[in-house]
Design an enzyme around this catalytic site. Structure first.
Site, PDB file in Angstrom:
ATOM      1  N   GLU A  43       0.858  -1.197   0.000  1.00 55.29           N
ATOM      2  CA  GLU A  43       0.000   0.000   0.000  1.00 55.29           C
ATOM      3  C   GLU A  43       0.895   1.249   0.000  1.00 55.29           C
ATOM      4  O   GLU A  43       1.879   1.300   0.741  1.00 55.29           O
ATOM      5  CB  GLU A  43      -0.845  -0.065   1.294  1.00 55.29           C
ATOM      6  CG  GLU A  43      -1.794   1.073   1.522  1.00 55.29           C
ATOM      7  CD  GLU A  43      -2.612   0.868   2.841  1.00 55.29           C
ATOM      8  OE1 GLU A  43      -2.248   0.004   3.657  1.00 55.29           O
ATOM      9  OE2 GLU A  43      -3.605   1.583   3.004  1.00 55.29           O
ATOM     10  N   LYS A 114      -9.707   1.877  -1.895  1.00 60.07           N
ATOM     11  CA  LYS A 114      -9.899   1.281  -0.555  1.00 60.07           C
ATOM     12  C   LYS A 114     -11.284   1.620  -0.021  1.00 60.07           C
ATOM     13  O   LYS A 114     -11.723   2.781  -0.094  1.00 60.07           O
ATOM     14  CB  LYS A 114      -8.807   1.831   0.375  1.00 60.07           C
ATOM     15  CG  LYS A 114      -8.698   1.165   1.739  1.00 60.07           C
ATOM     16  CD  LYS A 114      -7.452   1.711   2.466  1.00 60.07           C
ATOM     17  CE  LYS A 114      -7.181   1.049   3.794  1.00 60.07           C
ATOM     18  NZ  LYS A 114      -5.924   1.529   4.407  1.00 60.07           N
ATOM     19  N   CYS A 157      -5.365  -3.394   2.691  1.00 63.93           N
ATOM     20  CA  CYS A 157      -5.151  -3.407   4.144  1.00 63.93           C
ATOM     21  C   CYS A 157      -6.429  -3.509   4.973  1.00 63.93           C
ATOM     22  O   CYS A 157      -7.012  -4.576   5.103  1.00 63.93           O
ATOM     23  CB  CYS A 157      -4.319  -2.186   4.532  1.00 63.93           C
ATOM     24  SG  CYS A 157      -3.418  -2.431   6.067  1.00 63.93           S
TER      25      CYS A 157
HETATM   26  N1  GLN Z   1      -5.927  -2.665  10.652  1.00 62.48           N
HETATM   27  C1  GLN Z   1      -4.772  -2.420   9.923  1.00 62.48           C
HETATM   28  C2  GLN Z   1      -3.656  -2.293  10.894  1.00 62.48           C
HETATM   29  O1  GLN Z   1      -3.907  -2.323  12.082  1.00 62.48           O
HETATM   30  C3  GLN Z   1      -5.042  -1.254   9.048  1.00 62.48           C
HETATM   31  C4  GLN Z   1      -3.903  -0.465   8.574  1.00 62.48           C
HETATM   32  C5  GLN Z   1      -4.177   0.117   7.216  1.00 62.48           C
HETATM   33  O2  GLN Z   1      -5.321   0.116   6.726  1.00 62.48           O
HETATM   34  N2  GLN Z   1      -3.143   0.586   6.555  1.00 62.48           N
HETATM   35  O3  GLN Z   1      -2.512  -2.224  10.532  1.00 62.48           O
END
Ligand code: GLN
Length: 323
Positions: A43, A114, A157
Site C-alpha cells: 500500500e 480502498k 489493508c
Molecule cells: N488494521 C490495519 C492495521 O492495524 C489497518 C492499517 C491500514 O489500513 N493501513 O494495521
C-alpha cells in the site's frame, strides 16, 4: 494445471522519499532471477503511508500518471508481468487510497479504491470508495499456453478488517465478496501495523511510546531487531481468520467451491514516527477439498502458507503456484 508465477516485494518505504523508494523497489525487483507473471507491492509503496494530514500528503497525490504509474509501467514491461501497487490518488479533487493494476504492455487495466478506511487514511483526508461491493476483476495473467483469465479480488489493508472495527467480526465483508465472486486470486497490498507498534500500545504513556519508537528505529537501523528475519505468524494467522470463507472449518457453512484460492498479502516493514509495520508478506493457498479441522490459523491443513517474508526484513518473495 496452469501455473502462475508470483513475486511480492516487502520493504520500508520512507515517507515522502519518492526517488529513494522507487530506487529501492527497482533494486529489489532486479534480484528476481526467474520470469514472473504477477508482481505485488505494498500500500502507498512509493510515497510512504503515515501522512499526518491532508496538507502533508497533497504534494504526493497522483493521478493515472505519476511516479507510481511510471514505476509500475517500467516494471511490467521489463519483467513482462502484471504489477499491482498502491498509491494516494487525487481524483477530481477527492483523495482516495488506491491500488492500480498495470499489465505487461504497461497499460493501466484496473483501479481499486480502498473501501474500509483506517484512522491514518482519515487523517490525510482519504475518502471511502463509494462503491462498497468489492467487485472482482478478471485479470489475464501468465504467458503462452499458461495464459488464463483469473477472477481476482483486490482489497487494501483495512479492507480485510471489519468496517471501522465496529461491524460484526464474522460479517467478513471483503472475503465474503471474494467468495461470492468465485475469486481464485485475492491480492491485498497493505501497510499493516506490527503488534508491537508503539502507537497502538494502550498501556504506554506518550513518553514511553516515544522511547519505544526510538528503540525500534535504532534496532532496525543496526539490524538487531529481534525476530527480524523470522516469521512471526501473528499477522498471517490473523489474515487467515479474515479469509475464513475459504477455510475448511466445521463452522464454515458456505458451499464448497471447486477452485483453490490463492491470496497474496503484501505488507511493508519499517517505522514511520510511532507506527511500526509488521512485514510477513505471504502467499497463501486455500483448498476446501481438504477435510475440515477446528483450526482457524496456519495449522488448518486447508490453508498452506506457501511462501512468506520475515517480520522486519526487506526482501522479494517468489513462488510458482498452481492456480
Ligand atoms: N488494521 C490495519 C492495521 O492495524 C489497518 C492499517 C491500514 O489500513 N493501513 O494495521
Amino acid at each position: 494445471m496452469p501455473k502462475l508465477r508470483i513475486a511480492g516485494i516487502q520493504f520500508n518505504p520512507v515517507l515522502g522519499q519518492v526517488e529513494q523508494n522507487v530506487a529501492k523497489i527497482r533494486s529489489l525487483a532486479a534480484t528476481l532471477t526467474k520470469p514472473i507473471d504477477l508482481l505485488v507491492l505494498p500500500e502507498l509503496a512509493v510515497t510512504g503511508y503515515n501522512f499526518k494530514n491532508a496538507a502533508e500528503i497533497q504534494p504526493f497525490l497522483e493521478g493515472r500518471t505519476g511516479p507510481t504509474y511510471s514505476l509500475a509501467r517500467d516494471l511490467s514491461t521489463l519483467y513482462k508481468c502484471t504489477t499491482i501497487v498502491g498509491y494516494p490518488e487525487n481524483y477530481e479533487g477527492t483523495t482516495y487510497n488506491l491500488a492500480m493494476v498495470v499489465n505487461e504492455e504497461g497499460d493501466l487495466v484496473h483501479n481499486y479504491r480502498k473501501t474500509h478506511l483506517y484512522e491514518t487514511d482519515e487523517a490525510w483526508g482519504c475518502v471511502e470508495n463509494p462503491e462498497k461491493d468489492f467487485a472482482a476483476v478478471d485479470l489475464v495473467l501468465g504467458k503462452g499456453s499458461e495464459r488464463q483469465t483469473i477472477r481476482t479480488s483486490i482489497g487494501i489493508c483495512m479492507d480485510l478488517n471489519p468496517y471501522k472495527f465496529t461491524a460484526p467480526f464474522n460479517e467478513f465483508e471483503f472475503s465474503m465478496s471474494a467468495y461470492a465472486n468465485l475469486a481464485r486470486l485475492v491480492v491485498v497490498p497493505t501497510a499493516w501495523l506490527d503488534s508491537e507498534s508503539p502507537d497502538i500500545q494502550e498501556d504506554c504513556s506518550d513518553k514511553e511510546k516515544l522511547e519505544l519508537a526510538a528503540k525500534i528505529k535504532k534496532q532496525l537501523e543496526t539490524e538487531t531487531y529481534p525476530d527480524a528475519k523470522d516469521l512471526l505468524t501473528l499477522l498471517i494467522d490473523y489474515w487467515i481468520v479474515r479469509l475464513f470463507p475459504f477455510l475448511s472449518h466445521p463452522m464454515n457453512g458456505l458451499p464448497k467451491q471447486p477452485q483453490k484460492t490463492t491470496a497474496v498479502i503484501c505488507n511493508r516493514t519499517g517505522i514511520e514516527d510511532q507506527t511500526f509495520y509488521g512485514g510477513s508478506l505471504c502467499i497463501l493457498q486455500f483448498d476446501r477439498s481438504i477435510p475440515e479441522t477446528l483450526d482457524t490459523d496456519s495449522n488448518n491443513p486447508s490453508v498452506s502458507v506457501i511462501n512468506s517474508a520475515g517480520r522486519a526484513t526487506e526482501e522479494v518473495i517468489y513462488l510458482e503456484v498452481d492456480v
